[in-house]
Scaffold this motif. Structure first.
Motif, PDB file in Angstrom:
ATOM      1  N   ASN A  40      55.295  27.634  58.588  1.00 54.15           N
ATOM      2  CA  ASN A  40      55.252  29.270  58.523  1.00 54.15           C
ATOM      3  C   ASN A  40      54.343  29.699  57.505  1.00 54.15           C
ATOM      4  O   ASN A  40      54.032  30.959  57.493  1.00 54.15           O
ATOM      5  CB  ASN A  40      56.975  29.674  58.163  1.00 54.15           C
ATOM      6  N   VAL A  41      53.998  28.977  56.598  1.00 56.28           N
ATOM      7  CA  VAL A  41      53.155  29.487  55.653  1.00 56.28           C
ATOM      8  C   VAL A  41      51.870  30.240  56.233  1.00 56.28           C
ATOM      9  O   VAL A  41      51.551  31.328  55.517  1.00 56.28           O
ATOM     10  CB  VAL A  41      52.526  28.133  54.820  1.00 56.28           C
ATOM     11  N   VAL A  44      51.259  34.037  57.171  1.00 53.82           N
ATOM     12  CA  VAL A  44      50.738  35.174  56.353  1.00 53.82           C
ATOM     13  C   VAL A  44      49.321  35.236  56.543  1.00 53.82           C
ATOM     14  O   VAL A  44      49.010  36.535  56.637  1.00 53.82           O
ATOM     15  CB  VAL A  44      51.080  34.655  54.823  1.00 53.82           C
ATOM     16  N   VAL A 144      45.341  33.077  43.585  1.00 58.87           N
ATOM     17  CA  VAL A 144      44.983  32.800  45.298  1.00 58.87           C
ATOM     18  C   VAL A 144      44.197  31.484  45.347  1.00 58.87           C
ATOM     19  O   VAL A 144      44.593  30.708  46.451  1.00 58.87           O
ATOM     20  CB  VAL A 144      44.310  33.940  45.906  1.00 58.87           C
ATOM     21  N   LYS A 146      44.616  28.746  43.625  1.00 59.03           N
ATOM     22  CA  LYS A 146      45.755  27.773  43.304  1.00 59.03           C
ATOM     23  C   LYS A 146      46.414  27.727  44.496  1.00 59.03           C
ATOM     24  O   LYS A 146      47.078  26.597  45.082  1.00 59.03           O
ATOM     25  CB  LYS A 146      46.443  28.174  42.049  1.00 59.03           C
ATOM     26  N   ILE A 147      47.013  28.774  45.083  1.00 59.06           N
ATOM     27  CA  ILE A 147      47.953  28.933  46.387  1.00 59.06           C
ATOM     28  C   ILE A 147      47.212  28.173  47.433  1.00 59.06           C
ATOM     29  O   ILE A 147      47.842  27.477  48.409  1.00 59.06           O
ATOM     30  CB  ILE A 147      48.114  30.344  46.582  1.00 59.06           C
ATOM     31  N   VAL A 150      47.594  24.692  47.088  1.00 62.46           N
ATOM     32  CA  VAL A 150      49.079  24.181  47.667  1.00 62.46           C
ATOM     33  C   VAL A 150      49.179  24.241  48.972  1.00 62.46           C
ATOM     34  O   VAL A 150      49.614  23.398  49.678  1.00 62.46           O
ATOM     35  CB  VAL A 150      50.103  25.090  46.929  1.00 62.46           C
ATOM     36  N   ALA A 151      48.665  25.326  49.615  1.00 61.99           N
ATOM     37  CA  ALA A 151      48.768  25.479  51.326  1.00 61.99           C
ATOM     38  C   ALA A 151      47.732  24.357  51.982  1.00 61.99           C
ATOM     39  O   ALA A 151      48.390  24.060  52.867  1.00 61.99           O
ATOM     40  CB  ALA A 151      48.277  26.741  51.632  1.00 61.99           C
ATOM     41  N   LEU A 153      48.171  21.570  51.387  1.00 56.24           N
ATOM     42  CA  LEU A 153      48.871  20.324  51.567  1.00 56.24           C
ATOM     43  C   LEU A 153      49.957  20.439  52.842  1.00 56.24           C
ATOM     44  O   LEU A 153      50.363  19.583  53.410  1.00 56.24           O
ATOM     45  CB  LEU A 153      50.029  20.164  50.379  1.00 56.24           C
ATOM     46  N   ALA A 154      49.673  21.640  53.336  1.00 55.55           N
ATOM     47  CA  ALA A 154      50.421  21.764  54.761  1.00 55.55           C
ATOM     48  C   ALA A 154      49.539  21.856  55.907  1.00 55.55           C
ATOM     49  O   ALA A 154      50.105  22.066  57.058  1.00 55.55           O
ATOM     50  CB  ALA A 154      51.342  23.072  54.586  1.00 55.55           C
TER      51      ALA A 154
END
Ligand SMILES: CCCCCCCCCCCCC/C=C/[C@@H](O)[C@H](CO[C@@H]1O[C@H](CO)[C@H](O)[C@H](OS(=O)(=O)O)[C@H]1O)NC(=O)CCCCCCCCCCC
Ligand SMILES: CCCCCCCCCCCCC/C=C/[C@@H](O)[C@H](CO[C@@H]1O[C@H](CO)[C@H](O)[C@H](OS(=O)(=O)O)[C@H]1O)NC(=O)CCCCCCCCCCC
Lengths: 209, 209
Positions: A40-41, A44, A144, A146-147, A150-151, A153-154
């Motif tokens: 679901n990430v 967005v 953003v 950094k985000i 993280v994202a 990884l998905a």
């Protein structure tokens, strides 16, 4: 492979004017591209891109005869909103949309070119990272960025990603990539033409979010 | 202080039925709450919450006389969409909206109670983290939880946050908190009533995104 092939971008005319209606038809299938990214990430990102498309469509539908090409829209807004332009309306929406389109282009091109992490051949992180660095990173502040890491990884496995591009059909990787390459021809030309138009009209901004 | 005080929630009636129209009027001012959080990162949250509100409003406007209370909507959807309910329509939108509202409630309550990091009295990270852990964390997978921790770094200073709540007016911290406490009375009662309704109707889900 239907997701891509069903929605081929058309060949550009010699003057590289992009027909607004055909462009909107073609990109309107892009947001569902993000559904295949799984978690679901990515909803967005899907809704950000979808918002861009709706903004452009909203302007277009006010006067389809006047806004035949994307450039007609951008130039009309330059007249109408001299003070805020280009950070306004469909000009702003297309400015960001083209970056998302470029991201997708570089990602697909990198896969088609066989670029990969030899230690993790079924991951697409190197491809996604390349696309991010070339298309988006400079427009993102450090939070953003950094985000994004993280994202990342998905991000889905390559096999799942290619399968999703093929609308769930089991296709051989090489067959899928043939279709990707064919899709990229007009797609890349269209994205390039939008970037060129922004350069020519001095409509590009480089603020970060 | 006008952002909060302008949009007081009304006192609940004894049967705790929440009037749909008055609720929608009150919450429609919440998304702009996120503008005061500064960086664009929060525009994503703003539009998520805004989407929830629009979804509920869309259902309400189809038949305002039928959907006088929020419970009327949730019950009608339980009838109409037995198979997918409660993961559907305004029931789903309100399920998520109430979590965002709870987040805000706990954050404001924690500030009003004077909870703080003695070493960093002008940061609100302890308050934001408390709100997150109690209202949202269990509904987020590990990726979104990690993204929360990055986004936390973008949280505003307490002084700026309180100033923004006061619509930019310079008010003393204690004066601002008096207004926050007063705002919280009906606000908390309303959020509690929605949670109670979801429990009573067995409408709560605990899947993660
Ligand atoms: C509770 C938990 C706390 C969480 C808080 C989380 C916050 C998370 C924030 C993450 C950012 C999500 C991505 C969205 C970024 C967007 O902010 C930017 C700018 O977005 C633009 O902004 C403009 C105004 O400046 C207009 O509003 C544009 O809108 S307008 O139409 O109105 O003009 C809008 O598109 N778009 C972008 O950067 C474009 C992004 C394209 C993405 C391409 C694919 C990337 C795939 C990555 C795969 C690994
Ligand atoms: C290019 C760069 C790559 C970047 C990729 C970035 C991706 C970033 C993703 C970050 C998550 C952002 C927050 C949004 C989370 C949302 O996913 C969740 C669920 O959202 C719900 O989902 C439902 C379906 O399951 C329906 O669609 C609901 O929609 S419906 O209306 O259609 O039914 C919808 O609200 N809402 C939430 O968790 C609610 C969040 C409330 C937040 C409260 C304040 C937190 C403040 C934190 C301060 C520090």
């Amino acid at each position: 492979m239907s997701l891509l092939l069903d929605n081929q971008f058309i060949e550009l005319p010699p003057d590289k004017a992009i027909n607004t209606k055909l462009f909107l038809d073609a990109v309107s299938h892009i947001p569902s591209f993000f559904d295949c990214l799984g978690p679901n990430v990515f909803s967005v990102i899907k809704s950000d891109i979808n918002g861009n498309i709706m903004k452009i469509k909203g302007v277009y539908l006010k006067d389809p005869a006047k806004y035949v090409s994307l450039q007609d829209i951008v130039e009309a807004e330059r007249e109408a909103h001299a003070a805020e332009w280009p950070k306004v309306g469909a000009t702003l929406a297309l400015m960001w949309l083209k970056r998302g389109l470029r991201f997708i282009q570089i990602l697909l091109q990198s896969l088609a070119d066989g670029e990969r992490d030899e230690n993790n051949p079924n991951l697409i992180r190197v491809n996604v990272t390349k696309a991010y660095e070339q298309a988006l990173k400079k427009y993102h502040g450090w939070i953003v960025q950094k985000i994004f890491h993280v994202a990342l990884l998905a991000a889905p496995y390559k096999s799942n990603f290619l399968k999703a591009l093929s609308k769930g059909e089991e296709v051989k990787e090489e067959d899928c990539l043939i279709n990707v390459r064919q899709f990229l021809v007009n797609y890349t030309a269209t994205v390039d033409a939008i970037y060129e138009m922004y350069t020519n009209l001095n409509a590009e901004l480089d603020y970060t979010v």
